[in-house]
Design a protein around this motif. Structure first.
Motif, PDB file in Angstrom:
ATOM      1  N   PHE A  59       0.883  -1.159   0.000  1.00 47.47           N
ATOM      2  CA  PHE A  59       0.000   0.000   0.000  1.00 47.47           C
ATOM      3  C   PHE A  59       0.924   1.213   0.000  1.00 47.47           C
ATOM      4  O   PHE A  59       1.515   1.526   1.033  1.00 47.47           O
ATOM      5  CB  PHE A  59      -0.905   0.013   1.235  1.00 47.47           C
ATOM      6  CG  PHE A  59      -1.953  -1.072   1.231  1.00 47.47           C
ATOM      7  CD1 PHE A  59      -3.023  -1.029   0.346  1.00 47.47           C
ATOM      8  CD2 PHE A  59      -1.868  -2.145   2.101  1.00 47.47           C
ATOM      9  CE1 PHE A  59      -3.996  -2.030   0.343  1.00 47.47           C
ATOM     10  CE2 PHE A  59      -2.832  -3.150   2.102  1.00 47.47           C
ATOM     11  CZ  PHE A  59      -3.895  -3.084   1.217  1.00 47.47           C
ATOM     12  N   VAL A  64       3.057  -4.863   2.836  1.00 40.91           N
ATOM     13  CA  VAL A  64       2.201  -5.589   3.776  1.00 40.91           C
ATOM     14  C   VAL A  64       2.385  -7.105   3.627  1.00 40.91           C
ATOM     15  O   VAL A  64       2.348  -7.846   4.611  1.00 40.91           O
ATOM     16  CB  VAL A  64       0.724  -5.181   3.565  1.00 40.91           C
ATOM     17  CG1 VAL A  64      -0.196  -5.977   4.457  1.00 40.91           C
ATOM     18  CG2 VAL A  64       0.564  -3.701   3.854  1.00 40.91           C
ATOM     19  N   SER A  84      -1.163  -7.844  15.436  1.00 39.39           N
ATOM     20  CA  SER A  84      -1.973  -6.913  14.654  1.00 39.39           C
ATOM     21  C   SER A  84      -1.092  -6.184  13.633  1.00 39.39           C
ATOM     22  O   SER A  84       0.013  -5.756  13.958  1.00 39.39           O
ATOM     23  CB  SER A  84      -2.615  -5.915  15.620  1.00 39.39           C
ATOM     24  OG  SER A  84      -3.433  -5.051  14.909  1.00 39.39           O
ATOM     25  N   GLY A  85      -1.609  -6.095  12.402  1.00 41.27           N
ATOM     26  CA  GLY A  85      -0.871  -5.374  11.360  1.00 41.27           C
ATOM     27  C   GLY A  85       0.158  -6.226  10.638  1.00 41.27           C
ATOM     28  O   GLY A  85       0.880  -5.734   9.777  1.00 41.27           O
ATOM     29  N   SER A  86       0.215  -7.523  10.965  1.00 41.29           N
ATOM     30  CA  SER A  86       1.248  -8.375  10.344  1.00 41.29           C
ATOM     31  C   SER A  86       0.875  -8.810   8.925  1.00 41.29           C
ATOM     32  O   SER A  86       1.687  -9.414   8.233  1.00 41.29           O
ATOM     33  CB  SER A  86       1.522  -9.598  11.223  1.00 41.29           C
ATOM     34  OG  SER A  86       0.330 -10.323  11.449  1.00 41.29           O
ATOM     35  N   GLY A  87      -0.379  -8.542   8.510  1.00 34.31           N
ATOM     36  CA  GLY A  87      -0.771  -8.838   7.128  1.00 34.31           C
ATOM     37  C   GLY A  87      -1.704 -10.039   6.995  1.00 34.31           C
ATOM     38  O   GLY A  87      -1.971 -10.500   5.876  1.00 34.31           O
ATOM     39  N   LYS A  88      -2.251 -10.531   8.096  1.00 32.41           N
ATOM     40  CA  LYS A  88      -3.093 -11.740   8.060  1.00 32.41           C
ATOM     41  C   LYS A  88      -4.334 -11.537   7.187  1.00 32.41           C
ATOM     42  O   LYS A  88      -4.635 -12.343   6.311  1.00 32.41           O
ATOM     43  CB  LYS A  88      -3.518 -12.141   9.490  1.00 32.41           C
ATOM     44  CG  LYS A  88      -2.369 -12.314  10.459  1.00 32.41           C
ATOM     45  CD  LYS A  88      -2.839 -12.699  11.839  1.00 32.41           C
ATOM     46  CE  LYS A  88      -3.711 -11.689  12.550  1.00 32.41           C
ATOM     47  NZ  LYS A  88      -3.060 -10.424  12.890  1.00 32.41           N
TER      48      LYS A  88
HETATM   49  N1  LIG Z   1      -6.528  -0.619   2.210  1.00 33.76           N
HETATM   50  C1  LIG Z   1      -5.408  -0.319   2.893  1.00 33.76           C
HETATM   51  N2  LIG Z   1      -4.720   0.807   2.641  1.00 33.76           N
HETATM   52  C2  LIG Z   1      -3.581   1.095   3.303  1.00 33.76           C
HETATM   53  N3  LIG Z   1      -3.030   0.292   4.242  1.00 33.76           N
HETATM   54  C3  LIG Z   1      -3.670  -0.836   4.532  1.00 33.76           C
HETATM   55  C4  LIG Z   1      -4.894  -1.222   3.874  1.00 33.76           C
HETATM   56  N4  LIG Z   1      -5.294  -2.429   4.359  1.00 33.76           N
HETATM   57  C5  LIG Z   1      -4.377  -2.780   5.281  1.00 33.76           C
HETATM   58  N5  LIG Z   1      -3.401  -1.843   5.382  1.00 33.76           N
HETATM   59  C6  LIG Z   1      -2.251  -1.892   6.262  1.00 33.76           C
HETATM   60  O1  LIG Z   1      -1.604  -3.123   6.049  1.00 33.76           O
HETATM   61  C7  LIG Z   1      -1.109  -3.648   7.263  1.00 33.76           C
HETATM   62  C8  LIG Z   1      -1.619  -5.048   7.462  1.00 33.76           C
HETATM   63  O2  LIG Z   1      -3.020  -5.014   7.624  1.00 33.76           O
HETATM   64  P1  LIG Z   1      -3.881  -6.300   7.896  1.00 33.76           P
HETATM   65  O3  LIG Z   1      -5.288  -5.842   8.068  1.00 33.76           O
HETATM   66  O4  LIG Z   1      -3.616  -7.313   6.861  1.00 33.76           O
HETATM   67  O5  LIG Z   1      -3.273  -6.804   9.290  1.00 33.76           O
HETATM   68  P2  LIG Z   1      -3.787  -7.947  10.261  1.00 33.76           P
HETATM   69  O6  LIG Z   1      -2.639  -8.843  10.531  1.00 33.76           O
HETATM   70  O7  LIG Z   1      -5.030  -8.552   9.721  1.00 33.76           O
HETATM   71  O8  LIG Z   1      -4.095  -7.122  11.589  1.00 33.76           O
HETATM   72  P3  LIG Z   1      -5.274  -7.336  12.689  1.00 33.76           P
HETATM   73  O9  LIG Z   1      -4.857  -8.502  13.550  1.00 33.76           O
HETATM   74  O10 LIG Z   1      -5.275  -6.051  13.439  1.00 33.76           O
HETATM   75  O11 LIG Z   1      -6.555  -7.576  11.952  1.00 33.76           O
HETATM   76  C9  LIG Z   1      -1.508  -2.679   8.359  1.00 33.76           C
HETATM   77  O12 LIG Z   1      -0.426  -1.853   8.628  1.00 33.76           O
HETATM   78  C10 LIG Z   1      -2.624  -1.891   7.733  1.00 33.76           C
HETATM   79  O13 LIG Z   1      -2.683  -0.603   8.250  1.00 33.76           O
END
Ligand SMILES: Nc1ncnc2c1ncn2[C@@H]1O[C@H](COP(=O)(O)OP(=O)(O)OP(=O)(O)O)[C@@H](O)[C@H]1O
Ligand SMILES: [Mg+2]
Length: 324
Positions: A59, A64, A84-88
């Motif tokens: 992004f 990500v 959180s935020g690891s990209g799952k």
């Molecule tokens: N549409 C988007 N635009 C910009 N950044 C994004 C977008 N979607 C996700 N991100 C960023 O990508 C990174 C990973 O997001 P993701 O939602 O995949 O994490 P996650 O592991 O599912 O976290 P969580 O456990 O909080 O759900 C984060 O830093 C998030 O801010």
């Protein structure tokens, strides 16, 4: 939960359940031509149900998903854990191309979903997705929520056959007696499609003990009931794989059990599934493989006994010390 209740239409659900025009939000790699030698355009394992090759998602400047290559075979139950935020979620969303990969490929049953020539809607029909926030259509009753996509898809297929037959009939007018083309068989009617969808929905609702809620609206149901209906809605499309993104994290604690129980039942029946979860006990019990993601990479994975019992990676050890 409040947010989800207030939405009258759910773009996520719409995108997941109903055919969509493919919108490219950003430049993705042209799949027909490998950009480099490391980028194959064929799956390495034709037997894998899902395979990603060098999957990368950015992004802007933020990476990500960082060059992930992985495969998931039929019958596997893969739990994805990580901070959180690891990209799952992004990884899960790339699996059914709700999110276009910036680079790399996603194969579902051997079909390259990043190939713009592949009809993504037909492929997505067989990938059920369940979100944290249920994403039911609040302006439709439970039965309509479940039958909407199967009816839409069934009617669309029927129309396609009828349209083809119409043009075949016209072109046959100009063909010689022995050169006429055969018409495609029309094996069903619009009425039958609707009836079958309703019967199937009622069968699924009975299975989860919610048949009496068929005409209720989502806002009148508990979170646990709504999430079980969201699962049933995905099942109504007869998916080959189910993708769950933290299906219980928006629920009140007393409702978590009923949703996990339904997912466990599906797992026991052999459904292939990928589930992002913070329920470590559930991952340990149900998953056949646990992936730990950090910083856009799968940094450790293995059977739950190893990942939870004998973690090797320092970041995984640290993560587990906080959540277990
Ligand atoms: N549409 C988007 N635009 C910009 N950044 C994004 C977008 N979607 C996700 N991100 C960023 O990508 C990174 C990973 O997001 P993701 O939602 O995949 O994490 P996650 O592991 O599912 O976290 P969580 O456990 O909080 O759900 C984060 O830093 C998030 O801010
Ligand atoms: Mg997430």
């Amino acid at each position: 939960m409040k947010d989800a209740e207030q939405k009258s239409l759910c773009p996520e659900a719409e995108k997941a359940q109903l055919p969509q025009k493919r919108v490219q939000t950003e430049k993705v790699s042209a799949p027909k031509f490998a950009k480099s030698e490391k980028t194959p355009v064929e799956p390495t394992d034709p037997n894998a149900m899902l395979e990603v090759q060098h999957l990368t998602k950015r992004f802007g400047q933020l990476v990500v998903l960082d060059d992930i290559s992985e495969k998931i075979v039929q019958g596997e139950k893969v739990a994805i854990i990580g901070p959180s935020g690891s990209g799952k979620s992004t990884f899960l969303r790339c699996l059914n191309v709700l999110e276009d990969p910036t680079d790399g490929y996603v194969f579902f049953e051997g079909n390259n979903l990043c190939d713009l020539k592949v009809d993504i809607n037909i492929q997505r029909r067989r990938m059920g997705m369940v979100f944290q926030q249920f994403n039911l259509f609040n302006n439709m009753n439970v039965l309509k929520n479940i039958t909407l996509a199967p009816v839409h898809v069934g009617l669309q297929d029927l129309r396609k056959i009828k349209r083809k037959n119409f043009f075949t009939k016209i072109s046959n007018l100009f063909r010689g007696k022995n050169k006429k083309r055969a018409l495609l068989p029309v094996e069903t009617t619009a009425k039958e499609i609707r009836e079958n969808a309703v019967n199937n929905a009622m069968r699924l609702l009975e299975r989860i003990g919610l048949a009496d809620k068929a005409s209720a609206y989502p806002s009148t149901l508990s979170g646990g009931q709504r999430q079980r209906i969201a699962i049933v809605r995905a099942l109504a499309m007869n998916p080959k794989v189910m993708l769950f993104d933290e299906p219980t994290s928006a629920l009140d604690p007393e409702m978590v059990g009923e949703v996990l129980e339904l997912i466990k039942e599906l797992a026991d029946e052999g459904m292939t599934m990928v589930i992002v979860t913070h329920e470590m006990g559930f991952a340990r019990e149900v998953a056949t493989r646990v992936m730990f993601m950090d910083g856009g990479k799968i940094v450790e994975q293995g059977p739950p006994s190893e990942v939870f019992g004998a973690p090797k990676n320092e970041r995984l050890k640290d993560f587990l010390s906080k959540v277990l």
